[in-house]
Design a protein around this motif. Sequence first.
Motif, PDB file in Angstrom:
ATOM      1  N   LEU A 141       0.875  -1.174   0.000  1.00  0.00           N
ATOM      2  CA  LEU A 141       0.000   0.000   0.000  1.00  0.00           C
ATOM      3  C   LEU A 141       0.912   1.225   0.000  1.00  0.00           C
ATOM      4  CD1 LEU A 141       0.249   1.051   3.173  1.00  0.00           C
ATOM      5  CD2 LEU A 141      -1.509  -0.645   3.547  1.00  0.00           C
ATOM      6  N   PRO A 142       0.386   2.397  -0.381  1.00  0.00           N
ATOM      7  CA  PRO A 142       1.231   3.592  -0.339  1.00  0.00           C
ATOM      8  C   PRO A 142       1.645   3.821   1.123  1.00  0.00           C
ATOM      9  CG  PRO A 142      -0.804   3.992  -1.562  1.00  0.00           C
ATOM     10  CD  PRO A 142      -0.976   2.684  -0.856  1.00  0.00           C
ATOM     11  N   GLY A 143       2.940   3.643   1.404  1.00  0.00           N
ATOM     12  CA  GLY A 143       3.371   3.581   2.806  1.00  0.00           C
ATOM     13  C   GLY A 143       4.124   4.810   3.268  1.00  0.00           C
ATOM     14  N   ALA A 144       4.082   5.880   2.486  1.00  0.00           N
ATOM     15  CA  ALA A 144       4.734   7.118   2.945  1.00  0.00           C
ATOM     16  C   ALA A 144       3.686   8.218   3.048  1.00  0.00           C
ATOM     17  CB  ALA A 144       5.859   7.508   2.001  1.00  0.00           C
ATOM     18  N   GLY A 145       2.568   7.847   3.674  1.00  0.00           N
ATOM     19  CA  GLY A 145       1.518   8.833   3.932  1.00  0.00           C
ATOM     20  C   GLY A 145       0.460   8.926   2.848  1.00  0.00           C
ATOM     21  N   GLN A 176       8.189  -9.830 -15.768  1.00  0.00           N
ATOM     22  CA  GLN A 176       7.481  -9.333 -16.952  1.00  0.00           C
ATOM     23  C   GLN A 176       8.397  -8.445 -17.804  1.00  0.00           C
ATOM     24  OE1 GLN A 176       3.333  -8.331 -16.421  1.00  0.00           O
ATOM     25  NE2 GLN A 176       3.508  -6.751 -17.980  1.00  0.00           N
ATOM     26  N   ARG A 177       9.330  -7.781 -17.145  1.00  0.00           N
ATOM     27  CA  ARG A 177      10.277  -6.960 -17.905  1.00  0.00           C
ATOM     28  C   ARG A 177      11.449  -7.797 -18.407  1.00  0.00           C
ATOM     29  NH1 ARG A 177       6.892  -4.553 -14.999  1.00  0.00           N
ATOM     30  NH2 ARG A 177       6.185  -2.468 -15.616  1.00  0.00           N
ATOM     31  N   ALA A 178      11.808  -8.858 -17.667  1.00  0.00           N
ATOM     32  CA  ALA A 178      12.971  -9.681 -18.049  1.00  0.00           C
ATOM     33  C   ALA A 178      12.707 -10.444 -19.354  1.00  0.00           C
ATOM     34  CB  ALA A 178      13.304 -10.670 -16.934  1.00  0.00           C
TER      35      ALA A 178
END
Length: 718
Positions: free
Chosen positions: A129-133, A274-276
Amino acid sequence: MALYSRVSGSVGMITLQNPPVNALSAAVRQGIVDMMHRALSEPEVKSVVICGQNGKFCGGADIREFGAKMTGPPLVPMVHLIEAASKPVVAAIEGIALGGGLELALSCHYRIAHSKARLGFPEVALGLLPGAGGTQRLPRLIGVPAALDLITTGRHVTAAEARQLGIVDEVTDLNAVDAAVKFAQSVTGKSLDARRISTYPCPRPPDLDAIFERAMQQVRRSARGAIAPGTCVQAVHAAVTLPYAKGMERERELFSLLFTSGQARALQYYFFAQRAVSRWSTANGARWDTSKPRPVRKAAVIGLGTMGRGITVSLAQAGFSVVAVETQEKQLSEAKQAVSGMLERGAKRRGVPLAHDKIKYSCSVQAVADVDLVIEAVFEDMALKKTVFQQLSAICKPGVLLCTNTSGLDIDELASQTQSPELVVGMHFFAPAHVMQLLEVVYGPRSSPEVVATAMQMGKKMGKVSVAVGNCRGFVGNRMLKPYLEQAFFLLEEGATPEQVDQVLEEFGFAMGVFKVSDLSGLDVGWKVRKADGLVSPASTGTSARIRGGSRYSPLGDLLCERGRFGQKTGRGWYQYDKPGGRVAKPDPWLHGFLEEYRAQHGLVARHIDHQEVLERCLYALINEGFQILQDGIAAGPEDIDVIYVLGYGWPRHRGGPMFYAGQVGLDKVVERLEHYQQIHPDVPGLQPCSLLRKLAASGNPAIHKWREVIQKPRSQL
Ligand code: 3H9
């Protein structure tokens, strides 16, 4: 790191520098903290602009650092330092502001975005989850329902939508950094009291409980066992019910819960996998970085059934000129109508440009004479495909790539029908081809590296994730599906029901169990293949009816087809439907009776089969085949297999893919369970652990990124 400069005399500019997306690595965070202190301490500096190098504001926390021990200043005190600053801080958002990047922007007092910028909180897709506020500031800024939507779905919004929601203060078509500098000068000296989002009260809509209840129901429906979306809802709930500081504590607790979960590890592995896959290599040594794709402007599709139509749409939407060929007038005009409808729906629902004028329809194969690449999508029949390839080889200009959309036939046999076998590859699309993201690019032993590179690039231009795989029966995806399906059939013979098997697989996270999928795709598809392989023998009775080539064989699927039960299309299959074409699967008492009769006829005694056995036999047989594929050099690495399974076969993304999952379970445990079932059912195929799996298990269950070191030099199967 972060660079500091002074512009227009009074604006301190902090530029994030960490290619390719200016992620917030330890060095970048340290740079921001140091440069903020510097800007605040210089009396000449009256305001601050934060921007990113190379037209990208910030892609969020540096995911590459997640596996390692945390160093450098943490993000939360960093955003608090910015928000508490006594001088106005303006975020100049170009390109992207995602995850921690958007959290950084939300800690600034103002946000100016370029019109092409995209903003969002994609953490949920990484199991976080967005963990910096982010979960505490966003609802305070844009309200609870909109914040829940962005945080639980991870969707990116355009600058225009961000402006409408109130996330950004201004949108510009001009240079966003220049605009931010001007803006910063205009707000110099103004009070910042009303600009610190953490001090805002969180809006409390009257129907708050109903909003959260709906959000929870929504994520439960779509999450299929993923824990991050529900945890995101809980974090936003804390923003409404707790004061800011307490809400931040709750956000931290929930973030660490997710961060240490296996699901976050799996999703982050999948992000890089997915990028590799774009850094492909083939069994005979061709590689992505030494093979140059050919230019393709005009393509042709031969055969406008379901697959051909989807491929035509996908090509046209990607900007290619397309010649679409179907030899019968009636089918051609039906296809034309269907393709137009698909293009219009795409334009309406997804804003894809209408591309009618990109397509020319023809009843004659001769119309493909001047194209650069042909994709054959005729009926899955080797004799027919061979004829088409012979024709194409004679008609097309020299050097044209000839691709087949077969889902499992031998590419090399088709290549041998042409004058230039090195120009032939498989492009295996998944239905519906204009929607599904996966493309298997199948190279034969003679396909040239340039041709593989071209097909891989074509896929990318069409918005697909292309995976290069070697030529063998069923390639990677369908080859692994076979043992999975076989185990499911054997479990029915031994006492399970389709509902029981499907329920176990759906609880694991598949969108649909194996029998529901089979009903959806049509039981007759596999039946035709088995008939062509000489496996279906209706006259067989007794023991021999359940044996083929010395191994156990279940004729259950064939028996259903003989009774006209082809799945959804006939209204009856492993389940019953209210009408032919019906979509809601209901348990069918007829089928239960049929299974009982079948068991009685073959002297089988139904036994209780538990959840663990269903899961292990279906999944471990599939995984074992995956290891065999690696051993044979058909896939270059486990990431290729995992991406194919997640994007093409509904494997739950939060479990990383079958190979990653095997590593999580423990390769020694997978071997041990396969051996256990093999001992009980010695004649059942697919249960004998392959030698690569044994070798990896014996070498101490190494981390998945080390498997390639153990995989022997690959060799082609054909
Ligand atoms: C977070 O922020 C947590 C915080 O809330 C709180 C913490 C306390 N880090 O996709 P592309 C690499 S979680 C490191 O091919 P595109 C990527 O691996 C983070 N590397 O390009 C690739 O490397 P390579 C939240 C990253 O133009 C290269 O960049 N943020 C990161 O199609 C190019 O990527 C996200 O979830 C990263 N954050 O798409 C954003 N991002 O060339 C995730 C990318 O070696 N990123 N790389 O293969 C994306 O969605 C896309 O990469 C993006 C660019 C849209 C940015």
